[in-house]
Design a protein around this motif. Structure first.
Motif, mmCIF file in Angstrom:
data_model
loop_
_atom_site.group_PDB
_atom_site.id
_atom_site.type_symbol
_atom_site.label_atom_id
_atom_site.label_comp_id
_atom_site.label_asym_id
_atom_site.label_seq_id
_atom_site.Cartn_x
_atom_site.Cartn_y
_atom_site.Cartn_z
ATOM 1 N N LEU A 1 0.837 -1.201 0.000
ATOM 2 C CA LEU A 1 0.000 0.000 0.000
ATOM 3 C C LEU A 1 0.871 1.250 0.000
ATOM 4 C CD1 LEU A 1 -2.871 1.260 0.238
ATOM 5 C CD2 LEU A 1 -2.541 1.213 2.717
ATOM 6 N N LEU A 2 1.860 1.284 0.878
ATOM 7 C CA LEU A 2 2.706 2.460 1.014
ATOM 8 C C LEU A 2 3.578 2.694 -0.211
ATOM 9 C CD1 LEU A 2 3.712 1.950 4.758
ATOM 10 C CD2 LEU A 2 2.356 3.847 3.841
ATOM 11 N N LYS A 3 3.963 1.621 -0.907
ATOM 12 C CA LYS A 3 4.791 1.746 -2.107
ATOM 13 C C LYS A 3 3.977 2.077 -3.352
ATOM 14 C CE LYS A 3 7.984 -1.252 -2.917
ATOM 15 N NZ LYS A 3 8.646 -2.557 -3.114
ATOM 16 N N GLY A 4 2.640 2.048 -3.229
ATOM 17 C CA GLY A 4 1.797 2.341 -4.379
ATOM 18 C C GLY A 4 1.495 1.147 -5.240
ATOM 19 N N ASP A 5 1.805 -0.056 -4.726
ATOM 20 C CA ASP A 5 1.518 -1.277 -5.482
ATOM 21 C C ASP A 5 0.106 -1.799 -5.235
ATOM 22 O OD1 ASP A 5 4.085 -1.243 -6.507
ATOM 23 O OD2 ASP A 5 4.895 -2.471 -4.870
ATOM 24 N N ALA A 6 -0.612 -1.159 -4.324
ATOM 25 C CA ALA A 6 -2.000 -1.528 -4.028
ATOM 26 C C ALA A 6 -2.777 -0.265 -3.703
ATOM 27 C CB ALA A 6 -2.052 -2.505 -2.856
ATOM 28 N N ASP A 7 -4.082 -0.325 -3.955
ATOM 29 C CA ASP A 7 -4.937 0.831 -3.662
ATOM 30 C C ASP A 7 -5.555 0.752 -2.275
ATOM 31 O OD1 ASP A 7 -4.692 2.037 -6.290
ATOM 32 O OD2 ASP A 7 -5.920 0.369 -7.008
ATOM 33 N N PHE A 8 -5.722 -0.474 -1.766
ATOM 34 C CA PHE A 8 -6.284 -0.608 -0.423
ATOM 35 C C PHE A 8 -5.883 -1.939 0.188
ATOM 36 C CE2 PHE A 8 -9.535 -2.686 -2.997
ATOM 37 C CZ PHE A 8 -10.018 -3.714 -2.191
ATOM 38 N N VAL A 9 -5.992 -1.989 1.508
ATOM 39 C CA VAL A 9 -5.748 -3.216 2.266
ATOM 40 C C VAL A 9 -6.916 -3.416 3.223
ATOM 41 C CG1 VAL A 9 -3.231 -3.111 2.122
ATOM 42 C CG2 VAL A 9 -4.404 -1.980 4.034
ATOM 43 N N ASN A 10 -7.032 -4.624 3.731
ATOM 44 C CA ASN A 10 -8.063 -4.963 4.714
ATOM 45 C C ASN A 10 -7.349 -5.250 6.031
ATOM 46 O OD1 ASN A 10 -10.035 -8.006 5.181
ATOM 47 N ND2 ASN A 10 -10.105 -6.076 6.298
ATOM 48 N N GLU A 11 -7.332 -4.248 6.921
ATOM 49 C CA GLU A 11 -6.641 -4.342 8.213
ATOM 50 C C GLU A 11 -7.527 -3.772 9.301
ATOM 51 O OE1 GLU A 11 -3.688 -5.612 8.858
ATOM 52 O OE2 GLU A 11 -2.389 -5.432 7.100
ATOM 53 N N TRP A 12 -7.113 -3.963 10.544
ATOM 54 C CA TRP A 12 -7.812 -3.313 11.643
ATOM 55 C C TRP A 12 -7.609 -1.799 11.533
ATOM 56 C CZ3 TRP A 12 -7.619 -5.820 17.158
ATOM 57 C CH2 TRP A 12 -8.316 -7.033 17.123
ATOM 58 N N ALA A 13 -8.687 -1.043 11.725
ATOM 59 C CA ALA A 13 -8.588 0.418 11.701
ATOM 60 C C ALA A 13 -7.598 0.893 12.758
ATOM 61 C CB ALA A 13 -9.965 1.036 11.933
ATOM 62 N N ASN A 14 -7.643 0.256 13.896
ATOM 63 C CA ASN A 14 -6.683 0.501 14.974
ATOM 64 C C ASN A 14 -6.250 -0.857 15.514
ATOM 65 O OD1 ASN A 14 -9.241 2.564 15.560
ATOM 66 N ND2 ASN A 14 -7.267 3.593 15.359
ATOM 67 N N PRO A 15 -4.978 -1.096 15.714
ATOM 68 C CA PRO A 15 -3.870 -0.142 15.563
ATOM 69 C C PRO A 15 -3.215 -0.145 14.179
ATOM 70 C CG PRO A 15 -3.082 -2.124 16.623
ATOM 71 C CD PRO A 15 -4.559 -2.346 16.378
ATOM 72 N N ASP A 16 -3.640 -1.035 13.246
ATOM 73 C CA ASP A 16 -2.962 -1.122 11.951
ATOM 74 C C ASP A 16 -3.045 0.183 11.163
ATOM 75 O OD1 ASP A 16 -2.241 -3.886 12.253
ATOM 76 O OD2 ASP A 16 -4.320 -4.397 11.860
ATOM 77 N N GLY A 17 -4.240 0.770 11.162
ATOM 78 C CA GLY A 17 -4.395 2.039 10.462
ATOM 79 C C GLY A 17 -3.502 3.120 11.050
ATOM 80 N N ASP A 18 -3.353 3.111 12.373
ATOM 81 C CA ASP A 18 -2.482 4.089 13.032
ATOM 82 C C ASP A 18 -1.030 3.879 12.606
ATOM 83 O OD1 ASP A 18 -4.635 5.183 14.550
ATOM 84 O OD2 ASP A 18 -4.504 3.471 15.891
ATOM 85 N N HIS A 19 -0.642 2.619 12.446
ATOM 86 C CA HIS A 19 0.731 2.317 12.019
ATOM 87 C C HIS A 19 0.990 2.837 10.611
ATOM 88 C CE1 HIS A 19 3.926 -0.313 10.307
ATOM 89 N NE2 HIS A 19 4.486 -0.060 11.469
ATOM 90 N N ILE A 20 0.059 2.590 9.705
ATOM 91 C CA ILE A 20 0.215 3.069 8.330
ATOM 92 C C ILE A 20 0.275 4.594 8.288
ATOM 93 C CG2 ILE A 20 -0.905 3.172 6.056
ATOM 94 C CD1 ILE A 20 -2.088 0.372 6.710
ATOM 95 N N LYS A 21 -0.539 5.211 9.142
ATOM 96 C CA LYS A 21 -0.641 6.677 9.177
ATOM 97 C C LYS A 21 0.671 7.338 9.601
ATOM 98 C CE LYS A 21 -3.758 8.141 11.994
ATOM 99 N NZ LYS A 21 -5.081 8.449 12.592
ATOM 100 N N ARG A 22 1.539 6.587 10.249
ATOM 101 C CA ARG A 22 2.832 7.156 10.635
ATOM 102 C C ARG A 22 3.726 7.403 9.431
ATOM 103 N NH1 ARG A 22 3.824 2.897 15.592
ATOM 104 N NH2 ARG A 22 2.183 3.694 16.973
ATOM 105 N N PHE A 23 3.423 6.721 8.314
ATOM 106 C CA PHE A 23 4.260 6.838 7.129
ATOM 107 C C PHE A 23 3.592 7.627 6.010
ATOM 108 C CE2 PHE A 23 5.401 2.980 9.388
ATOM 109 C CZ PHE A 23 6.785 3.103 9.491
ATOM 110 N N ALA A 24 2.258 7.661 6.015
ATOM 111 C CA ALA A 24 1.547 8.389 4.960
ATOM 112 C C ALA A 24 0.126 8.690 5.425
ATOM 113 C CB ALA A 24 1.510 7.571 3.667
ATOM 114 N N GLU A 25 -0.433 9.764 4.909
ATOM 115 C CA GLU A 25 -1.815 10.111 5.250
ATOM 116 C C GLU A 25 -2.764 9.065 4.679
ATOM 117 O OE1 GLU A 25 -3.223 14.392 5.499
ATOM 118 O OE2 GLU A 25 -1.609 14.562 4.017
ATOM 119 N N ILE A 26 -3.830 8.765 5.418
ATOM 120 C CA ILE A 26 -4.805 7.785 4.948
ATOM 121 C C ILE A 26 -6.206 8.388 4.953
ATOM 122 C CG2 ILE A 26 -3.417 5.850 5.808
ATOM 123 C CD1 ILE A 26 -5.417 5.581 8.134
ATOM 124 N N GLU A 27 -7.075 7.782 4.158
ATOM 125 C CA GLU A 27 -8.497 8.132 4.223
ATOM 126 C C GLU A 27 -9.075 7.543 5.519
ATOM 127 O OE1 GLU A 27 -9.979 10.088 2.299
ATOM 128 O OE2 GLU A 27 -8.825 10.121 0.431
#
Length: 333
Positions: free
Chosen positions: A178-204
């Motif tokens: 997702l972060l490299k732009g090889d995917a448009d979305f992932v299916n993860e827990w909103a928290n804490p996984d979403g929080d982890h991703i948000k540390r590297f890039a803004e998310i919807e």
């Protein structure tokens, strides 16, 4: 005993006092040893357990609880089933699945701790994925296990999305994709996984499955039915201590963090603090909002079983709600 205390207490009185202390309720010699296996490595969602231990709430109920980390609900269910542990924390949906596919009818849940599934669709800011229908035709990165549970299929069907239109990539590094732009979305827990991703890039804003018709009941307190029958008092006391401690976690999260770190000093305090705060919103579903911690709604459990039957290959009609959950041991309101 201090020197001042010795000076003013006669030997006879001192002996009586010492005997009283040794026989006092909750003293170490009187406590019932109980082994508890968590679902995963301890996190902020488990804070009430550590608060109950640190504040002596377990001891007040006559319990000495040994808290051990887990490596997934399946492992904890197996450990409870074979008697390696007395009490476990595991997904209620996972317990229903095990009951159906393995003929496991020896375990029941006695309280629901995470009832709103944090599973969600996560995409980067500007992806254009703002509603369920927006995932149609997009690139989806996920691991095999996440895909196998069937809930992404349930989410798509519930919201009129053709799964065949989605471009699928199976990988153990879905967040990286997702972060490299090889995917448009992932299916993860909103928290804490979403929080982890948000540390590297803004998310919807993550789209919770539970907000769009798909909810699987999560972490619950599970026990063997034969252990429950023989240790009713202990289970009631354990749940009473957890509920009391949860109130403290909500009232004073900083104190809860301090107690958590006392038991798990190697944990990242920042991450645990975030989890303590954000995971509270997953304690209840819409049906159990306002009810005491642990109470599971019958319709929520029926929905969980129905979803697993339809999308996860669970045999239909094998698991009855009353076989995998009882509210008989929760504290009185």
């Amino acid at each position: 005993m201090t020197q001042i205390f010795k000076k003013f207490v006669t030997p006879a009185i001192g002996l009586v006092a010492l005997c009283t202390l040794m026989s006092a309720p909750g003293s170490a010699a009187d406590l019932e040893k109980v082994t508890l296996r968590l679902a995963y490595i301890a996190g902020g969602i488990d804070a009430p357990i550590f608060v109950a231990a640190g504040k002596g709430y377990f001891a007040d109920e006559g319990l000495d609880v040994d808290i051990v980390d887990g490596n997934g609900s399946t492992g904890t269910i197996q450990a409870i089933g074979n008697g390696s542990f007395n009490i476990g924390i595991a997904g209620l949906g996972a317990l229903a699945q095990a009951s159906a596919t393995s003929g496991l009818d020896t375990i029941t849940a006695v309280a629901g701790l995470v009832q709103k599934d944090p599973s969600s669709i996560i995409s980067l800011k500007g992806s254009g994925i703002n509603k369920p229908q927006d995932i149609a035709g997009k690139r989806f990165a996920t691991d095999a296990g996440n895909l196998a549970d069937g809930m992404i299929k349930a989410f798509a069907e519930a919201n009129g999305v053709d799964m065949d239109s989605i471009k699928l990539t199976i990988t153990n590094a879905d967040q990286t994709a997702l972060l490299k732009g090889d995917a448009d979305f992932v299916n993860e827990w909103a928290n804490p996984d979403g929080d982890h991703i948000k540390r590297f890039a803004e998310i919807e804003p993550p789209m919770l499955f539970a907000d769009y018709g798909v909810n699987i009941l999560g972490s619950s307190v599970i026990v063997r039915k034969d252990y429950l029958a023989a240790h009713e008092k202990e289970i009631r006391g354990f749940l009473k201590a957890i509920v009391k401690a949860h109130d403290d976690v909500v009232a004073k999260p900083a104190d809860a963090l301090a107690l958590f770190m006392k038991y798990r000093p190697d944990a990242d305090p920042k991450s645990i603090a975030e989890e303590i705060e954000v995971m509270e919103k997953y304690r209840h579903t819409a049906r159990t909002e306002g009810k005491p911690l642990g109470a599971v709604d019958a319709d929520d459990l029926k929905q969980t079983i129905s979803l697993l039957e339809k999308y996860s290959g669970m045999p239909v009609g094998v698991v009855k709600p009353e076989a995998v959950y009882t509210d008989a041991y929760l504290p009185a309101k």
